[in-house]
Design a protein around this motif. Structure first.
Motif, PDB file in Angstrom:
ATOM      1  N   THR A 130       0.838  -1.211   0.000  1.00  0.00           N
ATOM      2  CA  THR A 130       0.000   0.000   0.000  1.00  0.00           C
ATOM      3  C   THR A 130       0.867   1.253   0.000  1.00  0.00           C
ATOM      4  N   MET A 131       0.177   2.375  -0.270  1.00  0.00           N
ATOM      5  CA  MET A 131       0.816   3.685  -0.119  1.00  0.00           C
ATOM      6  C   MET A 131       0.207   4.437   1.064  1.00  0.00           C
ATOM      7  N   GLY A 132      -0.537   3.739   1.925  1.00  0.00           N
ATOM      8  CA  GLY A 132      -1.046   4.368   3.140  1.00  0.00           C
ATOM      9  C   GLY A 132      -2.307   5.181   2.913  1.00  0.00           C
ATOM     10  N   GLY A 190     -11.032  -0.004   1.661  1.00  0.00           N
ATOM     11  CA  GLY A 190     -10.447  -0.814   0.585  1.00  0.00           C
ATOM     12  C   GLY A 190      -9.182  -1.498   1.072  1.00  0.00           C
ATOM     13  N   HIS A 191      -8.278  -0.703   1.674  1.00  0.00           N
ATOM     14  CA  HIS A 191      -7.038  -1.283   2.223  1.00  0.00           C
ATOM     15  C   HIS A 191      -7.363  -2.297   3.324  1.00  0.00           C
ATOM     16  N   LEU A 192      -8.310  -1.908   4.185  1.00  0.00           N
ATOM     17  CA  LEU A 192      -8.593  -2.772   5.353  1.00  0.00           C
ATOM     18  C   LEU A 192      -9.185  -4.109   4.905  1.00  0.00           C
ATOM     19  N   PHE A 224      -4.123  -7.635  -3.915  1.00  0.00           N
ATOM     20  CA  PHE A 224      -4.254  -6.391  -4.682  1.00  0.00           C
ATOM     21  C   PHE A 224      -5.734  -6.132  -4.956  1.00  0.00           C
ATOM     22  N   GLY A 225      -6.117  -4.845  -4.961  1.00  0.00           N
ATOM     23  CA  GLY A 225      -7.517  -4.496  -5.219  1.00  0.00           C
ATOM     24  C   GLY A 225      -7.812  -4.390  -6.703  1.00  0.00           C
ATOM     25  N   ARG A 226      -9.000  -4.850  -7.093  1.00  0.00           N
ATOM     26  CA  ARG A 226      -9.410  -4.749  -8.502  1.00  0.00           C
ATOM     27  C   ARG A 226      -9.755  -3.324  -8.899  1.00  0.00           C
ATOM     28  N   LYS A 227      -9.796  -2.411  -7.923  1.00  0.00           N
ATOM     29  CA  LYS A 227     -10.010  -1.009  -8.276  1.00  0.00           C
ATOM     30  C   LYS A 227      -8.927  -0.575  -9.261  1.00  0.00           C
ATOM     31  N   ASP A 228      -7.719  -1.065  -9.042  1.00  0.00           N
ATOM     32  CA  ASP A 228      -6.612  -0.789  -9.957  1.00  0.00           C
ATOM     33  C   ASP A 228      -6.459  -2.001 -10.878  1.00  0.00           C
ATOM     34  N   ALA A 229      -7.420  -2.168 -11.784  1.00  0.00           N
ATOM     35  CA  ALA A 229      -7.510  -3.396 -12.590  1.00  0.00           C
ATOM     36  C   ALA A 229      -6.280  -3.575 -13.479  1.00  0.00           C
ATOM     37  N   ILE A 288     -13.606  -4.547  -5.400  1.00  0.00           N
ATOM     38  CA  ILE A 288     -13.595  -3.096  -5.172  1.00  0.00           C
ATOM     39  C   ILE A 288     -14.515  -2.766  -4.001  1.00  0.00           C
ATOM     40  N   VAL A 289     -14.017  -1.987  -3.045  1.00  0.00           N
ATOM     41  CA  VAL A 289     -14.844  -1.526  -1.926  1.00  0.00           C
ATOM     42  C   VAL A 289     -15.307  -0.106  -2.244  1.00  0.00           C
ATOM     43  N   ARG A 290     -16.604   0.140  -2.030  1.00  0.00           N
ATOM     44  CA  ARG A 290     -17.205   1.419  -2.417  1.00  0.00           C
ATOM     45  C   ARG A 290     -17.830   2.138  -1.227  1.00  0.00           C
ATOM     46  N   ALA A 309     -15.952   4.543  -5.663  1.00  0.00           N
ATOM     47  CA  ALA A 309     -14.892   3.617  -5.266  1.00  0.00           C
ATOM     48  C   ALA A 309     -13.974   4.304  -4.257  1.00  0.00           C
ATOM     49  N   MET A 310     -13.698   3.616  -3.156  1.00  0.00           N
ATOM     50  CA  MET A 310     -12.827   4.233  -2.153  1.00  0.00           C
ATOM     51  C   MET A 310     -11.436   4.429  -2.734  1.00  0.00           C
ATOM     52  N   SER A 311     -10.822   5.565  -2.359  1.00  0.00           N
ATOM     53  CA  SER A 311      -9.479   5.888  -2.824  1.00  0.00           C
ATOM     54  C   SER A 311      -8.872   6.882  -1.848  1.00  0.00           C
TER      55      SER A 311
HETATM   56  P1  AMP Z   1      -2.836   2.243  -2.760  1.00  0.00           P
HETATM   57  O1  AMP Z   1      -2.495   2.543  -1.332  1.00  0.00           O
HETATM   58  O2  AMP Z   1      -3.793   3.202  -3.361  1.00  0.00           O
HETATM   59  O3  AMP Z   1      -1.609   1.971  -3.609  1.00  0.00           O
HETATM   60  O4  AMP Z   1      -3.634   0.864  -2.731  1.00  0.00           O
HETATM   61  C1  AMP Z   1      -3.104  -0.271  -2.113  1.00  0.00           C
HETATM   62  C2  AMP Z   1      -3.934  -1.458  -2.501  1.00  0.00           C
HETATM   63  O5  AMP Z   1      -5.276  -1.260  -2.098  1.00  0.00           O
HETATM   64  C3  AMP Z   1      -3.954  -1.695  -4.021  1.00  0.00           C
HETATM   65  O6  AMP Z   1      -3.906  -3.094  -4.278  1.00  0.00           O
HETATM   66  C4  AMP Z   1      -5.287  -1.124  -4.401  1.00  0.00           C
HETATM   67  O7  AMP Z   1      -5.839  -1.704  -5.572  1.00  0.00           O
HETATM   68  C5  AMP Z   1      -6.119  -1.472  -3.199  1.00  0.00           C
HETATM   69  N1  AMP Z   1      -7.306  -0.606  -3.145  1.00  0.00           N
HETATM   70  C6  AMP Z   1      -7.332   0.748  -3.185  1.00  0.00           C
HETATM   71  N2  AMP Z   1      -8.606   1.187  -3.188  1.00  0.00           N
HETATM   72  C7  AMP Z   1      -9.395   0.086  -3.147  1.00  0.00           C
HETATM   73  C8  AMP Z   1     -10.802  -0.125  -3.136  1.00  0.00           C
HETATM   74  N3  AMP Z   1     -11.675   0.874  -3.167  1.00  0.00           N
HETATM   75  N4  AMP Z   1     -11.251  -1.403  -3.101  1.00  0.00           N
HETATM   76  C9  AMP Z   1     -10.377  -2.443  -3.095  1.00  0.00           C
HETATM   77  N5  AMP Z   1      -9.049  -2.305  -3.102  1.00  0.00           N
HETATM   78  C10 AMP Z   1      -8.555  -1.054  -3.126  1.00  0.00           C
END
Ligand code: AMP
Length: 282
Positions: free
Chosen positions: A29-31, A36-38, A146-151, A175-177, A183-185
């Motif tokens: 993750t990038m924190g 989504g992360h959880l 890995f999350g499918r949000k970043d397909a 993807i968690v919304r 979509a969570m981000s």
């Molecule tokens: P990031 O910190 O944004 O690099 O994300 C770390 C991981 O969490 C990556 O595998 C992402 O795809 C996943 N992730 C981020 N947002 C979501 C989300 N809304 N639902 C599921 N996974 C997510």
């Protein structure tokens, strides 16, 4: 939960767990953690003896004009959230631990990184592929989540693992919304009032396309148009909205095999992405 700053510390924890016969799960993750992360951490916790979460805002995956310096950072909050999910090791290195002086290697995946986010964000997926390969080398996980949000990222990571014969299983997760579909981000914090409301159009656009597809429409242009109309209503002109083969990311004219409808758009101060899987018959 232990916070590891060095490669040596995280390796010691992993060696110890492996000696005890534990399976090791990694969540990169990038924190700025959200649900989504959880959700990835929970899945890793349920399936592994040792759970390592890496927290590293990877400079090499940001282009020069992007938000590296303003990317949300709150390690204390993140550490508390990870600990509450039962994470064993939070690996939070300084950039120099990952990229010491003289660092000279980069992994480039051809083809699938040249479209969509790869076209919009030059160098982005080289940065992702390189840091993920390094994390796999450092942690040596049995499984990585890995999350499918970043397909597109999932496909890039799967290709690296296959092409370089890395001994790790990749688990793509749903993807968690937010309740309204967004979509969570971590970048959603950039959305202030009006933009936050308009941002739901990405998900509504994908939903409209899903409805058209459910009605039996297979033609890519008709599916795209239904989504574009929803975006236009919200005053959003997407960077891309494309229907692509779910494995190769090749452009598709008709949904015969599984296809992804992928969208990226700037809404207010945030660049958002989302996607939807359309199941094919074949
Ligand atoms: P990031 O910190 O944004 O690099 O994300 C770390 C991981 O969490 C990556 O595998 C992402 O795809 C996943 N992730 C981020 N947002 C979501 C989300 N809304 N639902 C599921 N996974 C997510």
């Amino acid at each position: 939960m232990r916070i590891a700053r060095t490669i040596a510390e995280v390796r010691a924890a992993v060696d110890d767990a492996k000696q005890r016969g534990h399976r090791v799960g990694l969540v990169p993750t990038m924190g700025a953690f959200h649900e989504g992360h959880l959700s990835l951490m929970r899945r890793a916790r349920a399936e592994n003896g040792l759970v390592v979460v890496s927290l590293f805002v990877n400079p090499t995956q940001f282009a020069a004009n992007e938000d590296l310096s303003t990317y949300p950072r709150d390690e204390q909050r993140d550490a508390a959230l990870a600990e509450a999910e039962g994470v064993d090791v939070l690996f939070a290195p300084e950039p120099a631990e990952i990229y010491p002086d003289g660092f000279a290697t980069s992994i480039h995946v051809a083809g699938i990184t040249e479209v969509l986010d790869g076209a919009s964000r030059p160098g982005h997926f080289d940065g992702v592929a390189t840091v993920v390969a390094k994390l796999f080398g450092i942690v040596r996980p049995d499984v990585a989540y890995f999350g499918r949000k970043d397909a597109q990222q999932v496909l890039v990571v799967q290709r690296v693992v296959r092409d370089l014969n890395l001994d790790v299983r990749i688990e793509p997760c749903p993807i968690v919304r937010e309740p309204d579909g967004l979509a969570m981000s971590s970048r959603n914090v950039y959305l202030v009032a009006d933009a936050r409301a308009r941002a739901t159009a990405l998900h509504r656009a994908l939903d409209a396309a899903a409805a058209v597809h459910r009605d039996g429409v297979l033609d890519a242009e008709s599916i795209r148009s239904s989504a574009l109309a929803v975006l236009a209503d919200a005053g959003i002109d997407p960077e891309y909205l494309e229907l692509r083969d779910a494995d190769s990311l090749a452009a598709v004219d008709r949904v015969e095999r599984d296809a992804l409808l992928l969208v990226a758009a700037r809404v207010g101060a945030a660049r958002l992405i989302d996607n939807l899987l359309l199941k094919g018959d074949a």
